[in-house]
Write an enzyme that holds these catalytic residues in place. Structure first.
Site, short mmCIF file in Angstrom:
data_model
loop_
_atom_site.label_atom_id
_atom_site.label_comp_id
_atom_site.label_asym_id
_atom_site.label_seq_id
_atom_site.Cartn_x
_atom_site.Cartn_y
_atom_site.Cartn_z
CG LEU A 1 -1.98 -1.02 1.39
CD1 LEU A 1 -2.74 -0.80 2.70
CD2 LEU A 1 -2.94 -0.99 0.21
CG ASP A 2 0.58 4.29 -2.99
OD1 ASP A 2 1.44 3.52 -3.43
OD2 ASP A 2 -0.28 4.84 -3.70
CE LYS A 3 5.40 8.62 4.97
NZ LYS A 3 6.40 9.71 4.90
#
Length: 299
Positions: free
Chosen positions: A139-141
Site C-alpha cells: 500500500l502507498d505510504k
C-alpha cells in the site's frame, strides 16, 4: 486546549482538539506531567496520530474537532510493539494488518525501520530469531487499510503466483474532489511510468499494463464524493491515476491532480481484502473501517 479528561483504551490516550493550534504545544498541554524532550520523543517515534494518520511534525496545524491518539508510554510501546498498524489476523503462514496512513509498507533509502515490514519482522523474531516476514503486496505510504504479509517463502510464492486467482475482492474507499455525477462506472486504460516515476494512462491501446477500476458513489455533496472502488487489476497507483482520469482526483493527492487537502491525508483506504489462504485454501475476508473523516467531508 485538549479535552480535560481524555478517553483511553488499553494502550492509547485519545484527545479532542478544541481550538486551532500546532501539534507540539497541544501535546505539551495534553501531557503536563512530561518534560518537553519526552513529549518530543513521543512525537518523533511516531506514537501520535491525528485523526487516522501518524504525524511527527512539531508544527503540524490542528483544527477544532480533530482526534489525537497517543500511545501511553514506553511500556505500552513494548507491549503493543507495533506503531502505525494493528494485526487483524496471524497464523503460521500469514499476517494481515490494518495499516495507518503515514506508515511505509517497506524500507526506502531514507527510512529503514519505521515501516510495516520491519516492525513485523521484529514481531515474529520475538518467537524465533530466524523467523521472517515477506511482502506480498504494497500500500502507498499515505494509503491506510488492510495489508497482507507472508511468514514463509512458500506462502509468499503461492500468494504472488496465484494472486489474480486467489484474491476474490479488493475494495477501497476513495474520497475524491467534486461531485461524481455517474453513480456507477469503470475506468479501463493502459498504465505506464514516466522517468519521474509518475504513472499515467497511455493514449495508445496495449501500450503499458492494462488496468481496470470499478467504482460506485456511496455519498456525495457539491465538493466531495465518497466512492467504493473495486480493483479488477492491481497496478501501481492505479486508483489514483484513474480518479484523475475521471476528473475527480483523490483528495490530498497533489501528485495526481488534487488541489486541496481538507482531511490532512490521502483520501484512499483499503477497506476489504478477501483471498484464499495459501495453505488451506480457505476463503478469508478482512475489513478495516473507513476513516470517519471520509464520511464527514462527503455528507
Amino acid at each position: 486546549m485538549p479535552k480535560k479528561q481524555p478517553s483511553r483504551d488499553k494502550n492509547n490516550l485519545h484527545f479532542t482538539v478544541e481550538k486551532q493550534m500546532e501539534l507540539l504545544p497541544f501535546l505539551l498541554e495534553a501531557m503536563p506531567n512530561r518534560s518537553r524532550n519526552s513529549v518530543k520523543s513521543i512525537l518523533t517515534r511516531g506514537q501520535v496520530t491525528v485523526d487516522d494518520h501518524i504525524e511527527t511534525k512539531h508544527n503540524y496545524p490542528l483544527y477544532s474537532g480533530q482526534t489525537i491518539k497517543i500511545l501511553k508510554n514506553k511500556a505500552a510501546v513494548k507491549e503493543s510493539a507495533l506503531i502505525g498498524m494493528t494485526i487483524l489476523y496471524e497464523d503460521e503462514d500469514i499476517i494481515v494488518v490494518n495499516k495507518e496512513a503515514g506508515l511505509l509498507s517497506i524500507a526506502t533509502q531514507k527510512e529503514k525501520k519505521q515501516t510495516a515490514h520491519h516492525q513485523l519482522m521484529e514481531h515474529v523474531r520475538k518467537e524465533d530469531p530466524l523467523n521472517r516476514v515477506f511482502v506480498v503486496h504494497r500500500l502507498d505510504k499515505d494509503t491506510s487499510g488492510v495489508m497482507l504479509f507472508a511468514k514463509n517463502e512458500a506462502a509468499k510464492r503461492k500468494l504472488q503466483d496465484t494472486w489474480k486467482k486467489s484474491v476474490k475482492e479488493r475494495t477501497y474507499a476513495a474520497l475524491v474532489e467534486g461531485k461524481v455525477e455517474k453513480q456507477k462506472g469503470y475506468i479501463s486504460s493502459w498504465l505506464k511510468e514516466s522517468k519521474t516515476h509518475m504513472m499515467y494512462s497511455s493514449p495508445v491501446k496495449n501500450d503499458g499494463q492494462h488496468a481496470i477500476t470499478h467504482y460506485k458513489v456511496v455519498q456525495s455533496n457539491n465538493d466531495f464524493s465518497l466512492l467504493e472502488v473495486q480493483l479488477e487489476t492491481g497496478r501501481k497507483n492505479q486508483i489514483r491515476v484513474h480518479m484523475q482520469d475521471l476528473g475527480h482526483p483523490v483528495v490530498g493527492d497533489k501528485k495526481y491532480g488534487s488541489k486541496q487537502n481538507v482531511i490532512r491525508r490521502l483520501g484512499l483506504h483499503a477497506r476489504i481484502l478477501s483471498f484464499n489462504h495459501p495453505s488451506t485454501g480457505q476463503l478469508l475476508l478482512f475489513k478495516a473501517e473507513v476513516p470517519k473523516s471520509f464520511y464527514a467531508k462527503s455528507k
